[in-house]
Design a protein around this motif. Sequence first.
Motif, PDB file in Angstrom:
ATOM      1  N   GLY A  19       0.809  -1.202   0.000  1.00 40.72           N
ATOM      2  CA  GLY A  19       0.000   0.000   0.000  1.00 40.72           C
ATOM      3  C   GLY A  19       0.841   1.250   0.000  1.00 40.72           C
ATOM      4  N   SER A  20       0.193   2.352  -0.302  1.00 38.05           N
ATOM      5  CA  SER A  20       0.771   3.674  -0.126  1.00 38.05           C
ATOM      6  C   SER A  20       0.352   4.196   1.237  1.00 38.05           C
ATOM      7  N   THR A  21       1.109   5.154   1.745  1.00 37.19           N
ATOM      8  CA  THR A  21       0.814   5.679   3.072  1.00 37.19           C
ATOM      9  C   THR A  21       0.387   7.143   3.030  1.00 37.19           C
ATOM     10  N   HIS A  22       0.024   7.637   1.857  1.00 38.57           N
ATOM     11  CA  HIS A  22      -0.287   9.062   1.725  1.00 38.57           C
ATOM     12  C   HIS A  22      -1.627   9.305   1.027  1.00 38.57           C
ATOM     13  N   LYS A  23      -2.469   8.306   0.969  1.00 39.64           N
ATOM     14  CA  LYS A  23      -3.754   8.480   0.296  1.00 39.64           C
ATOM     15  C   LYS A  23      -4.857   8.516   1.346  1.00 39.64           C
ATOM     16  N   THR A  24      -5.610   7.464   1.523  1.00 38.35           N
ATOM     17  CA  THR A  24      -6.670   7.514   2.534  1.00 38.35           C
ATOM     18  C   THR A  24      -6.157   7.333   3.955  1.00 38.35           C
ATOM     19  N   ILE A  25      -4.860   6.994   4.136  1.00 37.62           N
ATOM     20  CA  ILE A  25      -4.338   6.792   5.495  1.00 37.62           C
ATOM     21  C   ILE A  25      -3.711   8.066   6.056  1.00 37.62           C
ATOM     22  N   ARG A  26      -3.331   9.031   5.268  1.00 38.06           N
ATOM     23  CA  ARG A  26      -2.831  10.353   5.692  1.00 38.06           C
ATOM     24  C   ARG A  26      -1.563  10.259   6.551  1.00 38.06           C
ATOM     25  N   ALA A  27      -0.621   9.377   6.166  1.00 39.18           N
ATOM     26  CA  ALA A  27       0.592   9.203   6.962  1.00 39.18           C
ATOM     27  C   ALA A  27       1.845   9.677   6.238  1.00 39.18           C
ATOM     28  N   GLY A  28       1.707  10.542   5.278  1.00 40.68           N
ATOM     29  CA  GLY A  28       2.880  11.019   4.549  1.00 40.68           C
ATOM     30  C   GLY A  28       3.281  10.071   3.440  1.00 40.68           C
ATOM     31  N   ARG A  29       4.136  10.564   2.559  1.00 38.98           N
ATOM     32  CA  ARG A  29       4.459   9.818   1.362  1.00 38.98           C
ATOM     33  C   ARG A  29       5.316   8.601   1.671  1.00 38.98           C
ATOM     34  N   GLY A  30       4.987   7.485   1.034  1.00 33.62           N
ATOM     35  CA  GLY A  30       5.766   6.277   1.207  1.00 33.62           C
ATOM     36  C   GLY A  30       4.961   5.038   0.898  1.00 33.62           C
ATOM     37  N   GLY A  31       5.564   3.878   1.155  1.00 30.06           N
ATOM     38  CA  GLY A  31       4.906   2.603   0.906  1.00 30.06           C
ATOM     39  C   GLY A  31       5.058   1.680   2.081  1.00 30.06           C
ATOM     40  N   VAL A  32       4.342   0.552   2.030  1.00 34.69           N
ATOM     41  CA  VAL A  32       4.358  -0.430   3.101  1.00 34.69           C
ATOM     42  C   VAL A  32       4.074  -1.805   2.499  1.00 34.69           C
ATOM     43  N   ILE A  33       4.692  -2.846   3.081  1.00 33.08           N
ATOM     44  CA  ILE A  33       4.448  -4.232   2.680  1.00 33.08           C
ATOM     45  C   ILE A  33       4.025  -5.014   3.914  1.00 33.08           C
ATOM     46  N   MET A  34       2.989  -5.845   3.761  1.00 33.18           N
ATOM     47  CA  MET A  34       2.526  -6.713   4.845  1.00 33.18           C
ATOM     48  C   MET A  34       2.471  -8.151   4.343  1.00 33.18           C
ATOM     49  N   CYS A  35       2.800  -9.082   5.232  1.00 31.54           N
ATOM     50  CA  CYS A  35       2.776 -10.485   4.839  1.00 31.54           C
ATOM     51  C   CYS A  35       2.765 -11.365   6.085  1.00 31.54           C
ATOM     52  N   ASP A  36       2.599 -12.656   5.877  1.00 32.16           N
ATOM     53  CA  ASP A  36       2.732 -13.629   6.961  1.00 32.16           C
ATOM     54  C   ASP A  36       4.209 -13.777   7.324  1.00 32.16           C
ATOM     55  N   ASP A  37       4.462 -14.302   8.520  1.00 32.92           N
ATOM     56  CA  ASP A  37       5.832 -14.447   8.997  1.00 32.92           C
ATOM     57  C   ASP A  37       6.693 -15.315   8.075  1.00 32.92           C
ATOM     58  N   GLU A  38       6.059 -16.252   7.370  1.00 33.15           N
ATOM     59  CA  GLU A  38       6.858 -17.158   6.533  1.00 33.15           C
ATOM     60  C   GLU A  38       7.586 -16.428   5.406  1.00 33.15           C
TER      61      GLU A  38
END
Length: 416
Positions: free
Chosen positions: A224-243
């Motif tokens: 995801g991006s962090t600067h659209k509907t989340i309003r956390a400034g410009r950047g990106g994020v990755i989420m996944c399972d621990d594996e």
Amino acid sequence: MDEDSVRQTDPAVADALDGERNRQEDTLAMIASENHVSEAVLEAQGSTLTNIYAEGYPGKRYYAGCEYADDVEQLAIDRAKELWGADHVNVQPHSGSQANMGVYLAVLEPGDKILSLDLTHGGHLSHGHPANFAGQIYEVEQYEVDAETGYLDYEGLAETAAEFEPDMIVSGYSAYPREVEWERIQDVADGADAYHLADIAHITGLVAAGVHSSPVGVADFVTGSTHKTIRAGRGGVIMCDDEYADDIDSAVFPGMQGGPLMHNIAGKAVGFGEALDADFEEYAQQTVDNAAALADRLQEHGLELVSGGTDNHLVLIDLRPSHPDTPGKDVEEALEDAGIVLNANTVPGETRSAFNPSGIRAGTPGLTTRGFDEDACREVADLIYEVVDAPDDEGVIAEVSERVDELTDEYPLYDD
């Protein structure tokens, strides 16, 4: 926001900064991928963390002097985990596109197959457009929305996957106004023995607030991006399972970038903290309610919306049925002259060039941040229609601009 030091050092840049602040104050930001962050996020992103190198991850840096960087990054990680319920989070990507790159590098080889939504049907460049790195490194096939309904063609997706045999299916979109059925796409991915990447760049905040279903825990990877509907400034994020945690972290650093932008990560930490407040859920719901009100009023004016409405923060208007001789770029430019900033956009079954397409896309995140409610968004829809109906009429542009000035005064952006 104090910019005195910039003005003393570099008046030319200070003038541009002042101009941009005034532009944002005096116009209505309706580009669906834009929003307004708080002054706290602005301060964090302009902090002294811009001075340091922090290659590596909290507790495992390649440079000394990173104790406070570790604190900030860990706060961003922990808050992201709480917001989205993810097992593992990497907050270092500089953008949503780089987050996607990190996932591709983690589990794909050059020449592997990606199945993603066609750009003209609402997909994104980083999902495999030939001009983008993804389209240059991987073999890409694309699925579409149903041309009649504007909804994702899940059956067509399944049929294409069976024929193409992809290594990864990408879901999540940049111009799709409906809620995504993540489980249906996961079922297709399972049947094809493919990874599933859900790109929630546009709806990060809506998912965090629970006003849109979440792919976390469904898809293998969520970006995801962090600067659209989340309003956390410009950047990106990755989420996944621990594996997949080690593969993702290695792909981001050292795989695709060096030192993270720690000042941006500070902005993410602050913005994620704001999103954990109870009133953020109200904001996200209001964003969706405002988009619905905008959509309904635009349809009352006779404009055709792709899929007939919206479930999220954006509407996609197909101008061809009501204004066949008016391309989207003409409307975009006329609206900008009137103080309403949105973008021309391709629509399913596009018959014009992507540089001057047949549609326009409008979003409500920025308006909602300013405090707009449904009634105010209905009025904005009225103003948009006035310009769509007469993009060359200077009198109409002047009248709409005057009302925009009144609205921006009524709903100020930042305190002086």
